[in-house]
Design an enzyme around this catalytic site. Structure first.
Site, mmCIF file in Angstrom:
data_model
loop_
_atom_site.group_PDB
_atom_site.id
_atom_site.type_symbol
_atom_site.label_atom_id
_atom_site.label_comp_id
_atom_site.label_asym_id
_atom_site.label_seq_id
_atom_site.Cartn_x
_atom_site.Cartn_y
_atom_site.Cartn_z
ATOM 1 N N ASN A 42 0.784 -1.207 0.044
ATOM 2 C CA ASN A 42 0.016 -0.049 0.044
ATOM 3 C C ASN A 42 0.877 1.040 -0.004
ATOM 4 O O ASN A 42 2.022 1.075 0.585
ATOM 5 C CB ASN A 42 -1.139 -0.001 1.060
ATOM 6 C CG ASN A 42 -0.346 -0.207 2.440
ATOM 7 O OD1 ASN A 42 0.486 -0.847 2.859
ATOM 8 N ND2 ASN A 42 -1.045 0.459 3.404
ATOM 9 N N ILE A 43 0.575 2.209 -0.629
ATOM 10 C CA ILE A 43 1.207 3.528 -0.675
ATOM 11 C C ILE A 43 0.164 4.384 -0.570
ATOM 12 O O ILE A 43 -0.713 4.809 -1.258
ATOM 13 C CB ILE A 43 1.687 3.707 -2.142
ATOM 14 C CG1 ILE A 43 2.721 2.475 -2.740
ATOM 15 C CG2 ILE A 43 2.366 4.954 -2.346
ATOM 16 C CD1 ILE A 43 3.130 2.253 -3.992
ATOM 17 N N GLU A 44 0.507 5.312 0.603
ATOM 18 C CA GLU A 44 -0.680 6.370 1.023
ATOM 19 C C GLU A 44 -0.229 7.785 0.447
ATOM 20 O O GLU A 44 0.575 7.762 -0.063
ATOM 21 C CB GLU A 44 -0.937 6.332 2.412
ATOM 22 C CG GLU A 44 -1.173 5.002 3.003
ATOM 23 C CD GLU A 44 -1.617 4.888 4.375
ATOM 24 O OE1 GLU A 44 -0.955 5.576 5.164
ATOM 25 O OE2 GLU A 44 -2.240 3.863 4.970
ATOM 26 N N ASN A 45 -1.150 8.611 0.666
ATOM 27 C CA ASN A 45 -0.942 10.027 0.179
ATOM 28 C C ASN A 45 -1.503 10.779 1.014
ATOM 29 O O ASN A 45 -2.503 10.648 1.775
ATOM 30 C CB ASN A 45 -1.558 10.039 -1.263
ATOM 31 C CG ASN A 45 -1.024 11.379 -1.901
ATOM 32 O OD1 ASN A 45 -1.865 12.338 -1.954
ATOM 33 N ND2 ASN A 45 -0.181 11.169 -2.893
ATOM 34 N N ALA A 46 -0.898 12.269 1.260
ATOM 35 C CA ALA A 46 -1.401 13.245 1.894
ATOM 36 C C ALA A 46 -2.898 13.550 1.597
ATOM 37 O O ALA A 46 -3.720 13.948 2.418
ATOM 38 C CB ALA A 46 -0.484 14.489 1.776
ATOM 39 N N TYR A 48 -5.553 11.724 0.978
ATOM 40 C CA TYR A 48 -5.989 10.400 1.433
ATOM 41 C C TYR A 48 -6.381 9.678 0.328
ATOM 42 O O TYR A 48 -6.089 8.335 0.169
ATOM 43 C CB TYR A 48 -6.878 10.108 2.695
ATOM 44 C CG TYR A 48 -6.217 10.927 4.026
ATOM 45 C CD1 TYR A 48 -4.900 11.306 4.084
ATOM 46 C CD2 TYR A 48 -7.215 10.858 5.120
ATOM 47 C CE1 TYR A 48 -4.406 11.941 5.333
ATOM 48 C CE2 TYR A 48 -6.617 11.342 6.268
ATOM 49 C CZ TYR A 48 -5.109 11.734 6.293
ATOM 50 O OH TYR A 48 -4.561 12.228 7.507
ATOM 51 N N CYS A 53 -3.872 0.544 -2.456
ATOM 52 C CA CYS A 53 -3.989 -0.628 -1.766
ATOM 53 C C CYS A 53 -2.977 -1.666 -2.327
ATOM 54 O O CYS A 53 -2.563 -1.507 -3.536
ATOM 55 C CB CYS A 53 -5.061 -1.427 -2.006
ATOM 56 S SG CYS A 53 -6.641 -0.527 -1.005
ATOM 57 N N GLU A 55 -2.801 -4.695 -3.044
ATOM 58 C CA GLU A 55 -3.400 -5.781 -4.062
ATOM 59 C C GLU A 55 -3.399 -4.898 -5.329
ATOM 60 O O GLU A 55 -3.048 -5.535 -6.513
ATOM 61 C CB GLU A 55 -4.980 -6.039 -3.886
ATOM 62 C CG GLU A 55 -4.817 -6.912 -2.549
ATOM 63 C CD GLU A 55 -5.113 -5.896 -1.325
ATOM 64 O OE1 GLU A 55 -4.764 -4.805 -1.319
ATOM 65 O OE2 GLU A 55 -6.074 -6.422 -0.351
ATOM 66 N N CYS A 90 -10.178 -5.054 0.351
ATOM 67 C CA CYS A 90 -11.328 -4.236 0.203
ATOM 68 C C CYS A 90 -11.961 -4.281 -0.878
ATOM 69 O O CYS A 90 -11.747 -4.897 -1.904
ATOM 70 C CB CYS A 90 -10.840 -2.624 0.671
ATOM 71 S SG CYS A 90 -10.309 -1.858 -1.273
HETATM 72 N N1 THU Z 1 -5.219 -1.306 2.285
HETATM 73 C C1 THU Z 1 -4.646 -2.203 1.513
HETATM 74 O O1 THU Z 1 -3.516 -2.059 1.149
HETATM 75 N N2 THU Z 1 -5.536 -3.402 0.839
HETATM 76 C C2 THU Z 1 -6.787 -3.627 1.488
HETATM 77 O O2 THU Z 1 -7.369 -4.372 0.948
HETATM 78 C C3 THU Z 1 -7.284 -3.009 2.623
HETATM 79 C C4 THU Z 1 -6.704 -1.589 3.024
HETATM 80 C C5 THU Z 1 -4.423 -0.349 2.818
HETATM 81 C C6 THU Z 1 -5.110 0.944 2.544
HETATM 82 C C7 THU Z 1 -4.478 2.004 3.621
HETATM 83 O O3 THU Z 1 -3.037 2.390 3.128
HETATM 84 C C8 THU Z 1 -4.245 1.055 4.658
HETATM 85 O O4 THU Z 1 -4.423 -0.244 4.270
HETATM 86 C C9 THU Z 1 -5.356 1.410 5.862
HETATM 87 O O5 THU Z 1 -6.683 1.320 5.246
#
Ligand code: THU
Length: 139
Positions: A42-46, A48, A53, A55, A90
């Site tokens: 997973n690679i998040e961002n400011a 959101y 994710c 996957e 998710c």
């Molecule tokens: N996340 C995933 O990478 N895969 C999923 O199927 C569920 C959620 C990540 C998204 C976010 O970076 C962190 O988990 C919390 O939601």
């Protein structure tokens, strides 16, 4: 490749997770039918919602490299620095994966804390799905 090794690779992929907002790291290891593995995290961002994710990262890497035939994906997720703990994909990821596989034939491998796993079909996780076939017009 056996699912134990695929699970290990998914957990390994968590190390590159960029999750400074949630501190929840997820790794995925996507196995093609010809035995190649594409990993993702997973690679998040400011901003959101711009985050992605694990996957979908794995699928985007694979599809953009020309892979189209998929056998299984292992998913390992949990609080950063801790053991993985049954992180299910998710809804957006379930839908995204469904585009490229036959849900009955594609395995989703959920990694437990001790790195054992449970396998589901994508169809079990996304029943009555809407996919490419749904858009075919009737004669
Ligand atoms: N996340 C995933 O990478 N895969 C999923 O199927 C569920 C959620 C990540 C998204 C976010 O970076 C962190 O988990 C919390 O939601």
């Amino acid at each position: 490749m056996d699912r134990t090794e695929l699970s290990r690779l998914a957990n390994e992929a968590r190390k590159n997770s960029y999750c400074i907002y949630s501190n929840f790291s997820v790794g995925a290891a996507l196995l093609t039918k010809d035995g190649k593995v594409y990993t993702g995290c997973n690679i998040e961002n400011a901003s959101y919602p711009a985050g992605i994710c694990a996957e979908r990262t794995a699928f985007v890497k694979a599809v953009s490299e020309g892979a189209r035939q998929f056998e299984a994906i292992a998913i390992a997720g949990g609080p950063e620095g801790e053991a993985p703990d049954d992180a299910f994909p998710c809804g957006i990821c379930r839908q995204f994966m469904n585009e490229f596989v036959n849900g009955a034939d594609f395995e989703v491998v959920i990694v437990h804390q001790d790195l054992t796993y449970t396998t589901y079909s994508l169809e079990e996780l996304l029943p009555h799905s809407f996919g490419p076939e749904s858009l075919k017009t009737l004669e």
